[in-house]
Scaffold this motif. Structure first.
Motif, PDB file in Angstrom:
ATOM      1  N   LEU A 231      -0.761   2.313  -6.431  1.00 15.67           N
ATOM      2  CA  LEU A 231      -1.794   1.785  -5.530  1.00 15.67           C
ATOM      3  C   LEU A 231      -1.259   0.841  -4.454  1.00 15.67           C
ATOM      4  O   LEU A 231      -1.853   0.728  -3.384  1.00 15.67           O
ATOM      5  CB  LEU A 231      -2.862   1.048  -6.346  1.00 15.67           C
ATOM      6  CG  LEU A 231      -3.590   1.886  -7.412  1.00 15.67           C
ATOM      7  CD1 LEU A 231      -4.588   1.010  -8.160  1.00 15.67           C
ATOM      8  CD2 LEU A 231      -4.284   3.078  -6.784  1.00 15.67           C
ATOM      9  N   HIS A 234      -1.952  -6.031  -4.255  1.00 13.42           N
ATOM     10  CA  HIS A 234      -3.218  -6.557  -3.729  1.00 13.42           C
ATOM     11  C   HIS A 234      -2.965  -7.404  -2.479  1.00 13.42           C
ATOM     12  O   HIS A 234      -3.773  -7.421  -1.556  1.00 13.42           O
ATOM     13  CB  HIS A 234      -3.896  -7.475  -4.756  1.00 13.42           C
ATOM     14  CG  HIS A 234      -4.250  -6.827  -6.055  1.00 13.42           C
ATOM     15  ND1 HIS A 234      -3.398  -6.817  -7.141  1.00 13.42           N
ATOM     16  CD2 HIS A 234      -5.374  -6.181  -6.445  1.00 13.42           C
ATOM     17  CE1 HIS A 234      -3.992  -6.195  -8.148  1.00 13.42           C
ATOM     18  NE2 HIS A 234      -5.183  -5.794  -7.758  1.00 13.42           N
ATOM     19  N   ARG A 254      -2.364  -2.182  -1.018  1.00 13.04           N
ATOM     20  CA  ARG A 254      -3.397  -1.188  -1.351  1.00 13.04           C
ATOM     21  C   ARG A 254      -4.562  -1.275  -0.375  1.00 13.04           C
ATOM     22  O   ARG A 254      -4.764  -2.307   0.272  1.00 13.04           O
ATOM     23  CB  ARG A 254      -3.893  -1.407  -2.777  1.00 13.04           C
ATOM     24  CG  ARG A 254      -4.667  -2.704  -2.974  1.00 13.04           C
ATOM     25  CD  ARG A 254      -5.147  -2.847  -4.419  1.00 13.04           C
ATOM     26  NE  ARG A 254      -4.025  -2.818  -5.331  1.00 13.04           N
ATOM     27  CZ  ARG A 254      -4.141  -2.628  -6.649  1.00 13.04           C
ATOM     28  NH1 ARG A 254      -5.336  -2.454  -7.191  1.00 13.04           N
ATOM     29  NH2 ARG A 254      -3.081  -2.612  -7.414  1.00 13.04           N
ATOM     30  N   ALA A 255      -5.323  -0.207  -0.268  1.00 17.12           N
ATOM     31  CA  ALA A 255      -6.539  -0.225   0.552  1.00 17.12           C
ATOM     32  C   ALA A 255      -7.434  -1.356   0.068  1.00 17.12           C
ATOM     33  O   ALA A 255      -7.623  -1.540  -1.134  1.00 17.12           O
ATOM     34  CB  ALA A 255      -7.266   1.105   0.433  1.00 17.12           C
ATOM     35  N   GLY A 256      -7.960  -2.110   1.016  1.00 12.74           N
ATOM     36  CA  GLY A 256      -8.801  -3.249   0.671  1.00 12.74           C
ATOM     37  C   GLY A 256      -8.013  -4.508   0.376  1.00 12.74           C
ATOM     38  O   GLY A 256      -8.609  -5.582   0.232  1.00 12.74           O
ATOM     39  N   ALA A 278      -4.736   2.568   6.726  1.00  8.82           N
ATOM     40  CA  ALA A 278      -4.277   1.713   5.627  1.00  8.82           C
ATOM     41  C   ALA A 278      -5.434   0.972   4.961  1.00  8.82           C
ATOM     42  O   ALA A 278      -5.409   0.723   3.754  1.00  8.82           O
ATOM     43  CB  ALA A 278      -3.240   0.717   6.139  1.00  8.82           C
ATOM     44  N   GLY A 279      -6.427   0.591   5.759  1.00  3.19           N
ATOM     45  CA  GLY A 279      -7.589  -0.096   5.177  1.00  3.19           C
ATOM     46  C   GLY A 279      -7.293  -1.477   4.624  1.00  3.19           C
ATOM     47  O   GLY A 279      -8.005  -1.963   3.744  1.00  3.19           O
ATOM     48  N   VAL A 280      -6.244  -2.123   5.143  1.00  2.37           N
ATOM     49  CA  VAL A 280      -5.899  -3.462   4.650  1.00  2.37           C
ATOM     50  C   VAL A 280      -6.538  -4.534   5.537  1.00  2.37           C
ATOM     51  O   VAL A 280      -7.018  -4.254   6.629  1.00  2.37           O
ATOM     52  CB  VAL A 280      -4.369  -3.660   4.638  1.00  2.37           C
ATOM     53  CG1 VAL A 280      -3.719  -2.599   3.757  1.00  2.37           C
ATOM     54  CG2 VAL A 280      -3.783  -3.636   6.050  1.00  2.37           C
TER      55      VAL A 280
END
Lengths: 339, 339
Positions: A231, A234, A254-256, A278-280
Motif C-alpha cells: 500500500l 501513511h 499510499r492513496a489518502g 497518487a491521491g496523496v
C-alpha cells in the motif's frame, strides 16, 4: 564584529563588519552563543543559486544584549532561540500557525547569523527565551531547534505522523534525521529511513527508525511497498529538494496518505497527472518553526530529546570555511559554529 | 442493448451490443434509469486523449435487474446509485475513505454506462440503494451524486471548506458549481466563484456563491487577494485540470490554506519552488465518491439539495452524439441521457 560572507560559490570568508544596531523599536540585538551551517547554504556554495558577497546564516541562539523601545517579552540577559523567519506572531497568518508566512516576516538569512552579533527584527514575536541560562551541553540541541529540528518537526506534522502510522523519511541529512525524531515523538508506530550511510543509519536508529532502506528512486519505492503490504506508507517526509526525492516521496505514500516536504525545491516539477493519480496530500515549504519552539525548547530543557546529536563537527566561527567544505564533501552532516 | 461508443475523436455512435452478464459472483446487472456525459469525456472527444471504438460513460443510476451469488446488500428491484470506481468498500484503503483507490477497484469507464444495461462489479461495496423508487424529478440529482456532486463534494472536503472559511472555486462546469453547493453545505462563510458566463454565474449564486470574479490567471488571483485582505482564500477548489487553473488555485490560497483539486490534470506540472513558497496544502485526484454517497443520497432524498440543476440539456440515449456536441461547444454545461 566577525561575520561569515560568501564571496562567490565555494569562497567563504570571515570578515570584520560593523556591529548591528537597533533600527526598529521592535528589534533586539543578540550575542550569538552558537550558529551553524544549513544544508540550504550549500546551494549557493555549489553554484546552484546565485551568490555575491552575501552574509550567511539564519540559525541562532544567544543572549539578548539590547532591546528596542517597544520590546516587551524578552529582556537583556535572556538566552533566546529564534527561527529563520522573524515574525510578529500576531497577524492572522501567524495565529493560524504559519509564522514563516507572517505578513511582516523578515528572512534572517538577509541579516546573516553566522556572526558574533545579530539584529533580530520583531523580537517579541520571533524569540523564545529558555527558562534560564542553559548548561553548555544543551546548546547544540537548542541550536538545532532554530531550524533543522523545527523543520523536521513541521515535516512530520505535515505528513501527519502519529500513532498507528507508518512513516517513511526521504533524506538522511540533519532535517531528515530530525524528522525521524519528530515522528517518534509524535507517536509513529513504524519509521522507515532511506539511508545508505552507516553513520547516518546509526543516528536514524537512535532517533527512532525501525527499518532502513538503502535503495532509492523506483527501487526505494518498491521496498517501501513491500514493507507496507503493497500500500505504501501513511506518512512520508521529503527532506532533500530534488525531483527524485519528491517523486520518491509521492510514490512511497499510499492513496489518502500525507507527504510533508521541506527540502528546498530545486528544479522540481511535479507532474499533474502523477499527482492526480497518487491521491496523496502534499504540504510543505519553509517551516513555521516559531509555532513549535516553546514545545521543542521544553523537550530539550527537560532532556527528553537530544537533537544536538546531528552536529558531528564543531568549529569556531573563524573556521567557517572548513565547515562549509566538510558539509559539501559530506564528511560532516551538520556543522556547529561556536562564537 | 443500445450503448454509446466513441469510434474516434468527435465521432460518437449509439450501437447495438450484447447485453452484459454476471461474470463474478459479486457482480450485479442494472437497468439504467439515466446516465450522463462527463466533462472528462470531452478529453478523448477533442483528441486530447487517445480513443478507438471505446465504450463510454461512468455515471449511472438505475434498477438492479440481476445479482451474483455472493451479493448481499442490494437486491433485484432496488434503485441504486454508484460511483465511477467500483470498490469493495472493505479493504484498508476503502476503510480510510479512499474508495477510488480500492485495492480491487474497477474503472466503470472501461465497462461503459452510457447504455441500457451495465454490469457493476463489487456490487455490495459499490452500490448504494435509495430508500425506495425515487420520484422522477429526483433522478437528475441522484444522477449527479454518481460523479459530479461527489467530486465537487470531495474537492470541498479536500479544500477543508467549513465554517468561518472563505472558499474560492476555479472552474464553473458542473463539478465547480457543485463544489460551491458542497462548500455551502459544509458551512463556508464566503464563496468566491470564478465565472464569466451569465447562466453559470446565476447557478453559482443559487448554489451559494457570495462573490463572482470574472478575471482569470494572475488577474483573478489579484481579485481574490483584494477580497481577502491581501491574504488569499482559506480553501480553493480546482475543477478544470489545466496548468492555468492549477496555478490560479495555488496562488489564490493563503499560506497554510488548502487546495482541493479534482480537474483531471492534462499537461500540468507544478513548479516545486512555487509550491514550496506557497505553503499550501494540496490534495486531490479521482474523488472517493462512494464515501459520500449515503450522505448525498439522503440530502437529495430529503430535498435539502438540488444538484440536478447542473443538467441543462436532457436527451434520450440514442441522441448521445448531440449531447457530446453541446458540451464540446459549451451550449450545455452537463447533459443527462434518459434510458
Amino acid at each position: 564584529m566577525r561575520q561569515v560572507v560568501m564571496h562567490s560559490p565555494g569562497n567563504v570568508q570571515v570578515e570584520d563588519r560593523e556591529d548591528p544596531r537597533i533600527i526598529e523599536p521592535t528589534d533586539a540585538i543578540i550575542r550569538l552563543a552558537a550558529t551553524c551551517i544549513c544544508g540550504s547554504d550549500l546551494w549557493p556554495y555549489r553554484g546552484a543559486e546565485p551568490v555575491d558577497h552575501q552574509v550567511m546564516g539564519h540559525e541562532y541562539v544567544g543572549v539578548v544584549e539590547q532591546v528596542g523601545a517597544q520590546v516587551r517579552t524578552v529582556k537583556v540577559g535572556d538566552f533566546v532561540v529564534g527561527s529563520f523567519w522573524a515574525s510578529d506572531n500576531t497577524c492572522e497568518i501567524c495565529q493560524a500557525g504559519y509564522q514563516a508566512y507572517c505578513v511582516h516576516r523578515v528572512l534572517m538569512g538577509t541579516i546573516g547569523t553566522q556572526a558574533e552579533l545579530a539584529r533580530i527584527p520583531l523580537a517579541d514575536g520571533t524569540l523564545v527565551a529558555t527558562p534560564g541560562l542553559p548548561e553548555p551541553d544543551l546548546i547544540p540541541s537548542l541550536m538545532a531547534a532554530s531550524d533543522v529540528l523545527g523543520t523536521g518537526w513541521f515535516a512530520a506534522v505535515a505528513a501527519e505522523a502519529g500513532p498507528g502510522k507508518t512513516v517513511a523519511v526521504v533524506g538522511d541529512g540533519a532535517v531528515g534525521l530530525l524528522g525521524i525524531l519528530a515522528a517518534r515523538q509524535l507517536g509513529a508506530e513504524r519509521i522507515i529511513a532511506f539511508s545508505r550511510h552507516a553513520d547516518r543509519q546509526a543516528l536514524a536508529r537512535e532517533f527512532g527508525a525501525t527499518d532502513l532502506v538503502e535503495e532509492r528512486g523506483d527501487e526505494g519505492v518498491a521496498r517501501v511497498k513491500e514493507l507496507t503490504g503493497g500500500l505504501g506508507a501513511h506518512s512520508v517526509i521529503e527532506a532533500v529538494g530534488t525531483q527524485e526525492a519528491m517523486m520518491q516521496a509521492i510514490h512511497s505514500t499510499r492513496a489518502g496518505g500525507h507527504v510533508g516536504f521541506v527540502g528546498v525545491a530545486h528544479d522540481v516539477a511535479v507532474p499533474g497527472d502523477e499527482l492526480f493519480m497518487a491521491g496523496v496530500h502534499l504540504h510543505g515549504g519553509p517551516a513555521p518553526v516559531r509555532q513549535y519552539l516553546p514545545e521543542l525548547v521544553k523537550l530539550i530543557w527537560d532532556r527528553k530529546i537530544n537533537p544536538g546529536k546531528v552536529f558531528d563537527l564543531t568549529l569556531p566561527l573563524d573556521r567557517a570555511a572548513e565547515g562549509y567544505q566538510a558539509m559539501d564533501q559530506r564528511t560532516a552532516t551538520k556543522v556547529l559554529l561556536t562564537v
